[in-house]
Design a protein around this motif. Structure first.
Motif, PDB file in Angstrom:
ATOM      1  N   GLN A  57       0.805  -1.216   0.000  1.00 12.70           N
ATOM      2  CA  GLN A  57       0.000   0.000   0.000  1.00 12.70           C
ATOM      3  C   GLN A  57       0.843   1.272   0.000  1.00 12.70           C
ATOM      4  O   GLN A  57       0.564   2.213  -0.761  1.00 12.70           O
ATOM      5  CB  GLN A  57      -0.920   0.022   1.230  1.00 12.70           C
ATOM      6  CG  GLN A  57      -1.903  -1.129   1.322  1.00 12.70           C
ATOM      7  CD  GLN A  57      -3.061  -1.010   0.356  1.00 12.70           C
ATOM      8  OE1 GLN A  57      -3.190  -0.026  -0.371  1.00 12.70           O
ATOM      9  NE2 GLN A  57      -3.931  -2.018   0.325  1.00 12.70           N
ATOM     10  N   LEU A  58       1.862   1.332   0.852  1.00 18.13           N
ATOM     11  CA  LEU A  58       2.654   2.536   1.045  1.00 18.13           C
ATOM     12  C   LEU A  58       4.133   2.209   1.038  1.00 18.13           C
ATOM     13  O   LEU A  58       4.540   1.122   1.462  1.00 18.13           O
ATOM     14  CB  LEU A  58       2.317   3.200   2.389  1.00 18.13           C
ATOM     15  CG  LEU A  58       0.851   3.551   2.662  1.00 18.13           C
ATOM     16  CD1 LEU A  58       0.675   3.915   4.135  1.00 18.13           C
ATOM     17  CD2 LEU A  58       0.413   4.710   1.783  1.00 18.13           C
ATOM     18  N   VAL A  59       4.937   3.159   0.569  1.00 12.51           N
ATOM     19  CA  VAL A  59       6.389   3.034   0.608  1.00 12.51           C
ATOM     20  C   VAL A  59       6.950   4.288   1.261  1.00 12.51           C
ATOM     21  O   VAL A  59       6.423   5.390   1.072  1.00 12.51           O
ATOM     22  CB  VAL A  59       6.976   2.842  -0.806  1.00 12.51           C
ATOM     23  CG1 VAL A  59       8.502   2.895  -0.781  1.00 12.51           C
ATOM     24  CG2 VAL A  59       6.512   1.513  -1.396  1.00 12.51           C
ATOM     25  N   GLU A  60       7.999   4.119   2.042  1.00 13.04           N
ATOM     26  CA  GLU A  60       8.671   5.249   2.668  1.00 13.04           C
ATOM     27  C   GLU A  60       9.758   5.759   1.725  1.00 13.04           C
ATOM     28  O   GLU A  60      10.621   4.997   1.300  1.00 13.04           O
ATOM     29  CB  GLU A  60       9.271   4.834   4.003  1.00 13.04           C
ATOM     30  CG  GLU A  60       8.230   4.374   5.022  1.00 13.04           C
ATOM     31  CD  GLU A  60       8.846   3.787   6.275  1.00 13.04           C
ATOM     32  OE1 GLU A  60      10.097   3.699   6.338  1.00 13.04           O
ATOM     33  OE2 GLU A  60       8.086   3.401   7.178  1.00 13.04           O
ATOM     34  N   ALA A  61       9.700   7.054   1.390  1.00 11.27           N
ATOM     35  CA  ALA A  61      10.656   7.633   0.453  1.00 11.27           C
ATOM     36  C   ALA A  61      11.234   8.917   1.036  1.00 11.27           C
ATOM     37  O   ALA A  61      10.528   9.672   1.725  1.00 11.27           O
ATOM     38  CB  ALA A  61       9.990   7.925  -0.893  1.00 11.27           C
ATOM     39  N   ALA A  62      12.503   9.162   0.750  1.00 11.86           N
ATOM     40  CA  ALA A  62      13.161  10.367   1.250  1.00 11.86           C
ATOM     41  C   ALA A  62      12.634  11.597   0.533  1.00 11.86           C
ATOM     42  O   ALA A  62      12.410  11.595  -0.677  1.00 11.86           O
ATOM     43  CB  ALA A  62      14.671  10.254   1.052  1.00 11.86           C
ATOM     44  N   GLY A  63      12.396  12.659   1.298  1.00 12.77           N
ATOM     45  CA  GLY A  63      11.942  13.926   0.747  1.00 12.77           C
ATOM     46  C   GLY A  63      12.665  15.072   1.406  1.00 12.77           C
ATOM     47  O   GLY A  63      13.558  14.869   2.244  1.00 12.77           O
ATOM     48  N   PRO A  64      12.321  16.320   1.057  1.00 10.94           N
ATOM     49  CA  PRO A  64      13.023  17.479   1.611  1.00 10.94           C
ATOM     50  C   PRO A  64      12.872  17.617   3.119  1.00 10.94           C
ATOM     51  O   PRO A  64      13.701  18.241   3.772  1.00 10.94           O
ATOM     52  CB  PRO A  64      12.386  18.668   0.877  1.00 10.94           C
ATOM     53  CG  PRO A  64      11.085  18.157   0.367  1.00 10.94           C
ATOM     54  CD  PRO A  64      11.290  16.704   0.092  1.00 10.94           C
ATOM     55  N   ASP A  65      11.823  17.024   3.689  1.00 12.05           N
ATOM     56  CA  ASP A  65      11.591  17.121   5.133  1.00 12.05           C
ATOM     57  C   ASP A  65      11.801  15.794   5.837  1.00 12.05           C
ATOM     58  O   ASP A  65      11.269  15.564   6.923  1.00 12.05           O
ATOM     59  CB  ASP A  65      10.161  17.623   5.393  1.00 12.05           C
ATOM     60  CG  ASP A  65       9.915  18.999   4.802  1.00 12.05           C
ATOM     61  OD1 ASP A  65      10.819  19.845   4.902  1.00 12.05           O
ATOM     62  OD2 ASP A  65       8.841  19.207   4.219  1.00 12.05           O
ATOM     63  N   GLY A  66      12.588  14.908   5.219  1.00 13.39           N
ATOM     64  CA  GLY A  66      12.815  13.598   5.799  1.00 13.39           C
ATOM     65  C   GLY A  66      12.080  12.521   5.039  1.00 13.39           C
ATOM     66  O   GLY A  66      11.705  12.704   3.879  1.00 13.39           O
ATOM     67  N   THR A  67      11.849  11.402   5.673  1.00 18.44           N
ATOM     68  CA  THR A  67      11.166  10.280   5.037  1.00 18.44           C
ATOM     69  C   THR A  67       9.658  10.443   5.159  1.00 18.44           C
ATOM     70  O   THR A  67       9.136  10.709   6.240  1.00 18.44           O
ATOM     71  CB  THR A  67      11.599   8.951   5.672  1.00 18.44           C
ATOM     72  OG1 THR A  67      13.018   8.800   5.513  1.00 18.44           O
ATOM     73  CG2 THR A  67      10.902   7.784   5.013  1.00 18.44           C
ATOM     74  N   GLY A  68       8.968  10.284   4.029  1.00 21.16           N
ATOM     75  CA  GLY A  68       7.514  10.410   4.020  1.00 21.16           C
ATOM     76  C   GLY A  68       6.868   9.229   3.342  1.00 21.16           C
ATOM     77  O   GLY A  68       7.531   8.422   2.673  1.00 21.16           O
ATOM     78  N   LEU A  69       5.569   9.119   3.497  1.00 16.21           N
ATOM     79  CA  LEU A  69       4.810   8.030   2.916  1.00 16.21           C
ATOM     80  C   LEU A  69       4.386   8.368   1.500  1.00 16.21           C
ATOM     81  O   LEU A  69       3.974   9.495   1.206  1.00 16.21           O
ATOM     82  CB  LEU A  69       3.576   7.742   3.759  1.00 16.21           C
ATOM     83  CG  LEU A  69       3.819   7.258   5.191  1.00 16.21           C
ATOM     84  CD1 LEU A  69       2.496   7.181   5.950  1.00 16.21           C
ATOM     85  CD2 LEU A  69       4.510   5.894   5.196  1.00 16.21           C
ATOM     86  N   VAL A  70       4.462   7.353   0.627  1.00 19.64           N
ATOM     87  CA  VAL A  70       4.034   7.494  -0.762  1.00 19.64           C
ATOM     88  C   VAL A  70       3.054   6.370  -1.062  1.00 19.64           C
ATOM     89  O   VAL A  70       3.352   5.193  -0.842  1.00 19.64           O
ATOM     90  CB  VAL A  70       5.224   7.407  -1.735  1.00 19.64           C
ATOM     91  CG1 VAL A  70       4.742   7.564  -3.175  1.00 19.64           C
ATOM     92  CG2 VAL A  70       6.270   8.464  -1.397  1.00 19.64           C
ATOM     93  N   GLY A  71       1.886   6.724  -1.571  1.00 19.69           N
ATOM     94  CA  GLY A  71       0.901   5.715  -1.940  1.00 19.69           C
ATOM     95  C   GLY A  71       1.186   5.174  -3.323  1.00 19.69           C
ATOM     96  O   GLY A  71       1.282   5.930  -4.287  1.00 19.69           O
ATOM     97  N   ILE A  72       1.327   3.864  -3.429  1.00 18.48           N
ATOM     98  CA  ILE A  72       1.665   3.260  -4.724  1.00 18.48           C
ATOM     99  C   ILE A  72       0.488   2.497  -5.323  1.00 18.48           C
ATOM    100  O   ILE A  72       0.573   2.028  -6.459  1.00 18.48           O
ATOM    101  CB  ILE A  72       2.891   2.337  -4.624  1.00 18.48           C
ATOM    102  CG1 ILE A  72       2.659   1.151  -3.663  1.00 18.48           C
ATOM    103  CG2 ILE A  72       4.120   3.132  -4.173  1.00 18.48           C
ATOM    104  CD1 ILE A  72       1.998  -0.048  -4.280  1.00 18.48           C
ATOM    105  N   ASN A  73      -0.611   2.396  -4.592  1.00 20.05           N
ATOM    106  CA  ASN A  73      -1.771   1.632  -5.058  1.00 20.05           C
ATOM    107  C   ASN A  73      -2.545   2.470  -6.074  1.00 20.05           C
ATOM    108  O   ASN A  73      -3.228   3.431  -5.718  1.00 20.05           O
ATOM    109  CB  ASN A  73      -2.660   1.262  -3.878  1.00 20.05           C
ATOM    110  CG  ASN A  73      -3.753   0.287  -4.248  1.00 20.05           C
ATOM    111  OD1 ASN A  73      -4.147   0.190  -5.410  1.00 20.05           O
ATOM    112  ND2 ASN A  73      -4.257  -0.432  -3.260  1.00 20.05           N
TER     113      ASN A  73
END
Length: 242
Positions: free
Chosen positions: A68-84
């Motif tokens: 459902q979700l993957v943790e990905a690095a962003g400008p404010d740290g690691t965030g959730l990304v919906g892949i579904n």
């Protein structure tokens, strides 16, 4: 919309054959999950990335787990990304009923999956006796290669390019047409077509906008419990309204 509960955390081992993903859960179990995304999943399919999966005890399913979700690095740290990719239409349906997107409120009827053009189904057809019909196509966005920038697509997207042409045809018929990009992540403020990965789609988006297709981009609020469309982000094809 609420996600299946509870979600279980693990780490990606490998994603393969498009619809399979091997993971090691935080409790040490090794599983194979269904991956509901046929795209390249650039940046959200890396071995070692944190990920969240749901479980179903339906005996008819070949795989009990779903990514459902993957943790990905962003400008404010690691965030959730919906892949579904099955979720954006449901998110938009909720947003339409809830009046979240101001430009799409007030229609008397909201019909999903309506056949149109030569060989297409539009995601939603909005109708009202007092105005032209609105043909609404929804696209899922998860790609972000530069801080704060969401991009679509992450691979060749001939079908999506055709959808833009179909929308432009509706505008020529005197109807309203909207391409709505749903960004299933919180760390982006801007959106653009990924010309590097699919120049044909990028050119098609330019043509569609020039023809009068409305381009809208909305990001989501993300958690392991709920995803919802929450805010507009900037696009070169529309005036930005905060």
């Amino acid at each position: 919309m609420l996600l299946p509960q509870p979600l279980t955390r693990g780490r990606i081992v490998q994603r393969y054959k498009r619809f399979f993903c091997d993971l090691v859960l935080d409790d040490g179990r090794e599983i194979t999950a269904h991956c509901p995304n046929s795209g390249a999943m650039l940046g959200v399919n890396l071995p070692g990335q944190g990920a969240w999966v749901s479980y179903s005890d339906d005996p008819k399913r070949k795989l009990a787990w779903t990514l459902q979700l993957v943790e990905a690095a962003g400008p404010d740290g690691t965030g959730l990304v919906g892949i579904n990719t099955l979720l954006p239409n449901k998110l938009v349906a909720e947003a339409l009923v809830g009046g979240v997107i101001p430009e799409l409120v007030g229609y008397a009827s909201i019909r999903p999956e309506v056949k149109y053009a030569a060989a297409s189904r539009v995601d939603f057809l909005l109708t009202d006796p007092d105005r032209p019909p609105c043909w609404l196509e929804v696209k899922n966005v998860h790609l972000s290669r530069s801080p704060g920038l969401a991009e679509f697509p992450d691979c060749k997207a001939a079908r999506s390019t055709r959808h833009l042409e179909d929308l432009a045809a509706q505008v020529r018929e005197g109807h309203r047409a909207v391409a709505l990009f749903v960004v299933q992540r919180e760390d982006c403020e801007d959106f653009q077509a990924c010309r590097e990965l699919d120049p044909a789609f990028a050119a098609g988006l330019d043509r569609a906008a020039d023809a009068g297709v409305e381009i809208m981009v909305w990001a989501c609020a993300m958690s392991t419990r709920e995803i919802r469309i929450s805010r507009r982000i900037r696009s070169p094809h529309e005036a930005f309204v905060a």
